[in-house]
Write a protein that holds these residues in place. Structure first.
Motif, PDB file in Angstrom:
ATOM      1  N   LEU A 342      25.597  44.698  42.615  1.00 40.59           N
ATOM      2  CA  LEU A 342      26.830  44.128  43.156  1.00 40.59           C
ATOM      3  C   LEU A 342      26.599  42.743  43.741  1.00 40.59           C
ATOM      4  O   LEU A 342      27.477  41.883  43.690  1.00 40.59           O
ATOM      5  N   LEU A 343      25.437  42.504  44.317  1.00 37.71           N
ATOM      6  CA  LEU A 343      25.134  41.189  44.864  1.00 37.71           C
ATOM      7  C   LEU A 343      25.155  40.126  43.774  1.00 37.71           C
ATOM      8  O   LEU A 343      25.461  38.959  44.036  1.00 37.71           O
ATOM      9  N   GLY A 344      24.830  40.533  42.547  1.00 37.46           N
ATOM     10  CA  GLY A 344      24.858  39.577  41.451  1.00 37.46           C
ATOM     11  C   GLY A 344      26.225  39.436  40.811  1.00 37.46           C
ATOM     12  O   GLY A 344      26.652  38.326  40.484  1.00 37.46           O
ATOM     13  N   THR A 345      26.941  40.552  40.636  1.00 39.51           N
ATOM     14  CA  THR A 345      28.231  40.504  39.952  1.00 39.51           C
ATOM     15  C   THR A 345      29.390  40.195  40.887  1.00 39.51           C
ATOM     16  O   THR A 345      30.402  39.650  40.459  1.00 39.51           O
ATOM     17  N   ARG A 346      29.265  40.561  42.175  1.00 35.35           N
ATOM     18  CA  ARG A 346      30.356  40.364  43.132  1.00 35.35           C
ATOM     19  C   ARG A 346      29.842  39.704  44.409  1.00 35.35           C
ATOM     20  O   ARG A 346      30.155  40.119  45.513  1.00 35.35           O
ATOM     21  N   GLY A 347      29.021  38.678  44.231  1.00 39.88           N
ATOM     22  CA  GLY A 347      28.429  38.028  45.390  1.00 39.88           C
ATOM     23  C   GLY A 347      29.436  37.387  46.315  1.00 39.88           C
ATOM     24  O   GLY A 347      29.153  37.186  47.500  1.00 39.88           O
ATOM     25  N   GLY A 348      30.643  37.057  45.815  1.00 43.57           N
ATOM     26  CA  GLY A 348      31.658  36.450  46.658  1.00 43.57           C
ATOM     27  C   GLY A 348      32.696  37.420  47.178  1.00 43.57           C
ATOM     28  O   GLY A 348      33.507  37.049  48.031  1.00 43.57           O
ATOM     29  N   ASP A 349      32.691  38.636  46.672  1.00 43.77           N
ATOM     30  CA  ASP A 349      33.664  39.649  47.114  1.00 43.77           C
ATOM     31  C   ASP A 349      33.083  40.398  48.312  1.00 43.77           C
ATOM     32  O   ASP A 349      32.580  41.521  48.192  1.00 43.77           O
ATOM     33  N   TRP A 350      33.196  39.765  49.473  1.00 40.59           N
ATOM     34  CA  TRP A 350      32.551  40.333  50.658  1.00 40.59           C
ATOM     35  C   TRP A 350      33.151  41.683  51.040  1.00 40.59           C
ATOM     36  O   TRP A 350      32.450  42.545  51.569  1.00 40.59           O
ATOM     37  N   GLU A 351      34.431  41.862  50.787  1.00 40.41           N
ATOM     38  CA  GLU A 351      35.035  43.131  51.157  1.00 40.41           C
ATOM     39  C   GLU A 351      34.487  44.289  50.321  1.00 40.41           C
ATOM     40  O   GLU A 351      34.285  45.400  50.832  1.00 40.41           O
ATOM     41  N   ILE A 352      34.192  44.031  49.036  1.00 39.74           N
ATOM     42  CA  ILE A 352      33.618  45.069  48.180  1.00 39.74           C
ATOM     43  C   ILE A 352      32.173  45.352  48.574  1.00 39.74           C
ATOM     44  O   ILE A 352      31.731  46.507  48.628  1.00 39.74           O
ATOM     45  N   LEU A 353      31.421  44.297  48.885  1.00 44.77           N
ATOM     46  CA  LEU A 353      30.036  44.487  49.300  1.00 44.77           C
ATOM     47  C   LEU A 353      29.951  45.242  50.621  1.00 44.77           C
ATOM     48  O   LEU A 353      29.112  46.138  50.785  1.00 44.77           O
ATOM     49  N   ALA A 354      30.822  44.879  51.582  1.00 39.04           N
ATOM     50  CA  ALA A 354      30.804  45.551  52.880  1.00 39.04           C
ATOM     51  C   ALA A 354      31.168  47.025  52.737  1.00 39.04           C
ATOM     52  O   ALA A 354      30.546  47.898  53.355  1.00 39.04           O
ATOM     53  N   THR A 355      32.161  47.321  51.916  1.00 35.86           N
ATOM     54  CA  THR A 355      32.566  48.712  51.717  1.00 35.86           C
ATOM     55  C   THR A 355      31.470  49.511  51.034  1.00 35.86           C
ATOM     56  O   THR A 355      31.164  50.642  51.446  1.00 35.86           O
ATOM     57  N   SER A 356      30.867  48.934  50.007  1.00 36.55           N
ATOM     58  CA  SER A 356      29.784  49.636  49.306  1.00 36.55           C
ATOM     59  C   SER A 356      28.596  49.884  50.234  1.00 36.55           C
ATOM     60  O   SER A 356      27.993  50.963  50.214  1.00 36.55           O
ATOM     61  N   ALA A 357      28.262  48.878  51.051  1.00 33.10           N
ATOM     62  CA  ALA A 357      27.143  49.035  51.980  1.00 33.10           C
ATOM     63  C   ALA A 357      27.433  50.110  53.019  1.00 33.10           C
ATOM     64  O   ALA A 357      26.552  50.915  53.359  1.00 33.10           O
ATOM     65  N   PHE A 358      28.670  50.159  53.530  1.00 39.35           N
ATOM     66  CA  PHE A 358      28.974  51.171  54.541  1.00 39.35           C
ATOM     67  C   PHE A 358      29.009  52.571  53.927  1.00 39.35           C
ATOM     68  O   PHE A 358      28.586  53.531  54.571  1.00 39.35           O
ATOM     69  N   VAL A 359      29.492  52.674  52.695  1.00 39.57           N
ATOM     70  CA  VAL A 359      29.463  53.975  52.024  1.00 39.57           C
ATOM     71  C   VAL A 359      28.022  54.459  51.887  1.00 39.57           C
ATOM     72  O   VAL A 359      27.717  55.650  52.059  1.00 39.57           O
ATOM     73  N   SER A 360      27.103  53.521  51.617  1.00 35.21           N
ATOM     74  CA  SER A 360      25.701  53.902  51.427  1.00 35.21           C
ATOM     75  C   SER A 360      25.036  54.358  52.719  1.00 35.21           C
ATOM     76  O   SER A 360      24.055  55.119  52.674  1.00 35.21           O
ATOM     77  N   ILE A 361      25.537  53.913  53.891  1.00 34.50           N
ATOM     78  CA  ILE A 361      24.907  54.325  55.155  1.00 34.50           C
ATOM     79  C   ILE A 361      25.701  55.401  55.872  1.00 34.50           C
ATOM     80  O   ILE A 361      25.221  55.951  56.874  1.00 34.50           O
ATOM     81  N   ALA A 362      26.885  55.737  55.385  1.00 32.75           N
ATOM     82  CA  ALA A 362      27.728  56.710  56.090  1.00 32.75           C
ATOM     83  C   ALA A 362      27.085  58.094  56.095  1.00 32.75           C
ATOM     84  O   ALA A 362      27.023  58.765  57.132  1.00 32.75           O
ATOM     85  N   VAL A 363      26.594  58.542  54.944  1.00 31.19           N
ATOM     86  CA  VAL A 363      25.992  59.880  54.868  1.00 31.19           C
ATOM     87  C   VAL A 363      24.720  59.966  55.714  1.00 31.19           C
ATOM     88  O   VAL A 363      24.546  60.937  56.471  1.00 31.19           O
TER      89      VAL A 363
END
Length: 385
Positions: A342-363
């Motif tokens: 995602l850092l490569g394909t959506r490096g400017g979509d901060w909202e998508i990166l933030a959501t994906s990162a939080f999903v990865s740490i939620a569990v």
């Protein structure tokens, strides 16, 4: 322990301050990801997460309606395009200033008419309605760009989570990566606990030749870096036909996690009361019955402590997954690898990166807070008598 003057020594104060700083350094980024995951990309760009509850000032770049489709010619030969600059969607913010050039941002107030030369003009009102007029050549081709300085109210949305987890058109496949990660983590946590519990009981309460050497070998394996075993172990997996698959990564995580598991559980089991075990043997209980009915229930804090470590390690792992699991098809991609992509394909979509990162740490956060009361008890087990 208090000092001679009845006050806590400076070391205690430094320790307390250090703990508070560590907690804050961990808490602020996590809270920032959580808040940013509910914001839009424009809001993240315009202001920091700490100001999410307050109105934000943004510069919006919007084009007027297509002049070739919506222009109207008046009786005196002037072409006019009228409409709402924000389109059909209602704008809840406040227009503070606007301009038709990025070099002169904020030069016009709402309601002003800007003379663009040669009879062409543009008017933007406070409610977003506009009038663009000029001759045939001017009101044609590409629509006029307008740069609007606006104050927008706080806005939170679930669209980021819908896109990341549930959107069928999401080619990044975060939901699939989430399920792949669970497929790796659950067996890779349960298998070493089962094996280590049997081994720890044998090393703690059963007498057999070479037990001391086995304990020393386990302690020695704790300091062996896993990078040394990656290539030989992968070659072995490929030779027996389990390379690049779930079975291979389960066995790899099991092998790398067993030394810590055996060491931790053995130290805990050694500290259990000997009288309970001896009484059970006098009553005719076998080692297996003692292990299942006495040792395992009493060792739950240590089991939970290792489960936390193993779960967090395998969930956040990237290296072992890349070596033993990830293939060219991408069907077994885990979340750590997906976020890197995602850092490569959506490096400017901060909202998508933030959501994906939080999903990865939620569990991991849920697992840690649900079992953290056993963590200290399990780690300190066997350290004192």
């Amino acid at each position: 322990m208090d000092g001679l003057s009845g006050q806590k020594p400076i070391v205690v104060w430094l320790l307390n301050i250090s703990v508070v700083l560590i907690v804050l350094l961990w808490l602020f980024p996590t809270l920032g990801l959580f808040v940013s995951s509910f914001r839009t990309g424009d809001q993240i760009t315009a202001s920091g997460w700490w100001s999410a509850m307050f109105p934000a000032e943004q510069t919006l770049q919007i084009r007027a309606a297509d002049p070739d489709e919506f222009r109207v010619e008046t009786s005196d030969g002037v072409f006019v395009v009228e409409g709402q600059i924000f389109g059909d969607e209602p704008f809840e913010g406040t227009i503070q200033a606007w301009s038709t050039s990025s070099r002169r941002l904020g030069e016009n107030a709402p309601g002003d008419t800007y003379d663009m030369g040669d009879g062409e003009s543009f008017t933007l009102n406070a409610d977003g309605t506009y009038i663009w007029q000029g001759n045939d050549d001017q009101i044609s081709g590409r629509a006029q760009r307008v740069f609007i300085d606006a104050e927008t109210p706080p806005e939170f949305t679930l669209d980021n989570y819908n896109f990341v987890l549930f959107d069928e058109d999401n080619s990044e496949g975060m939901m699939k990566a989430f399920l792949n990660t669970l497929t790796v983590v659950i067996p890779a946590t349960v298998i070493p606990i089962l094996i280590a519990a049997f081994a720890a009981y044998a090393l703690a309460w059963m007498d057999f030749p070479g037990r001391a050497l086995l304990i020393a070998a386990v302690v020695g394996l704790l300091v062996v870096p896993l990078q040394l075993a990656l290539i030989p172990l992968l070659s072995f997996h490929n030779s027996i036909g389990i390379g690049k698959g779930y079975l291979g990564v389960w066995l790899a995580h099991t092998g790398f996690g067993l030394p810590l598991a055996i060491y931790l559980l053995r130290n805990y089991m050694v500290g259990l009361p000997r009288d309970i075990i001896e009484n059970a043997k006098v009553d005719g209980a076998t080692d297996f019955q003692i292990f299942v009915k006495i040792i395992l229930p009493l060792s739950f804090p240590a089991l939970a402590s290792f489960a936390i470590f193993q779960f967090l390690w395998t969930w956040n792992d990237l290296l072992v997954a890349l070596v033993f699991l990830i293939d060219a098809s991408g069907q077994t991609t885990v979340m750590t690898k997906q976020i890197v992509e995602l850092l490569g394909t959506r490096g400017g979509d901060w909202e998508i990166l933030a959501t994906s990162a939080f999903v990865s740490i939620a569990v991991p956060l849920v697992v840690f807070f649900a079992m953290q009361r056993y963590l200290v008890r399990g780690l300190l087990a066997g350290s004192v008598k």
